[in-house]
Design an enzyme around this catalytic site. Sequence first.
Site, PDB file in Angstrom:
ATOM      1  N   CYS A  84       0.849  -1.197   0.000  1.00 20.20           N
ATOM      2  CA  CYS A  84       0.000   0.000   0.000  1.00 20.20           C
ATOM      3  C   CYS A  84       0.885   1.249   0.000  1.00 20.20           C
ATOM      4  O   CYS A  84       1.762   1.401   0.850  1.00 20.20           O
ATOM      5  CB  CYS A  84      -0.896  -0.006   1.229  1.00 20.20           C
ATOM      6  SG  CYS A  84      -1.797   1.528   1.478  1.00 20.20           S
ATOM      7  N   ILE A  85       0.643   2.134  -0.940  1.00 22.39           N
ATOM      8  CA  ILE A  85       1.498   3.308  -1.087  1.00 22.39           C
ATOM      9  C   ILE A  85       1.471   4.202   0.150  1.00 22.39           C
ATOM     10  O   ILE A  85       2.521   4.675   0.597  1.00 22.39           O
ATOM     11  CB  ILE A  85       1.167   4.115  -2.364  1.00 22.39           C
ATOM     12  CG1 ILE A  85       2.235   5.195  -2.590  1.00 22.39           C
ATOM     13  CG2 ILE A  85      -0.238   4.670  -2.320  1.00 22.39           C
ATOM     14  CD1 ILE A  85       2.195   5.826  -3.955  1.00 22.39           C
TER      15      ILE A  85
END
Length: 138
Positions: A84-85
């Site tokens: 997840c960024i």
Amino acid sequence: MAATDRDSFTLVITGAPYASQAPQTALAFARAALEAGHRIDRVFLYGEGVHLASALSTPPSDETHWPREWASFLQAQEIPGIACIASALRRGLVDESEQRRYELSSHNLLSPFQIAGLGEWVEGRIKSTRTLYFHGGS
């Protein structure tokens, strides 16, 4: 409900290696699922789980190197591993694109992991027949 031969899984790992059993348990499950004829659509790392994708992790030589174990597994099985960024950036995990974007001196994402948004998690929930979460404790 019993699993069928056509089950496919998205695995979500939120526990960090060396701080929880989540990555180890998830890998054991993934191997067993494939051996039983099921499919793993993707592995999504969220929260502390993104530490599993760090190329800078260096455990003592007598301990299992969980990031490398996962990277080898994902590569061999051709399964996407997504960090997840938002979780990654908060924890100092960046790929080459984010390195350039934020003008950082280096990047540290372990291949074959990729950084992407929550859309990957949503797509996994839609595509897979089951989504399993491996949390990092309390």
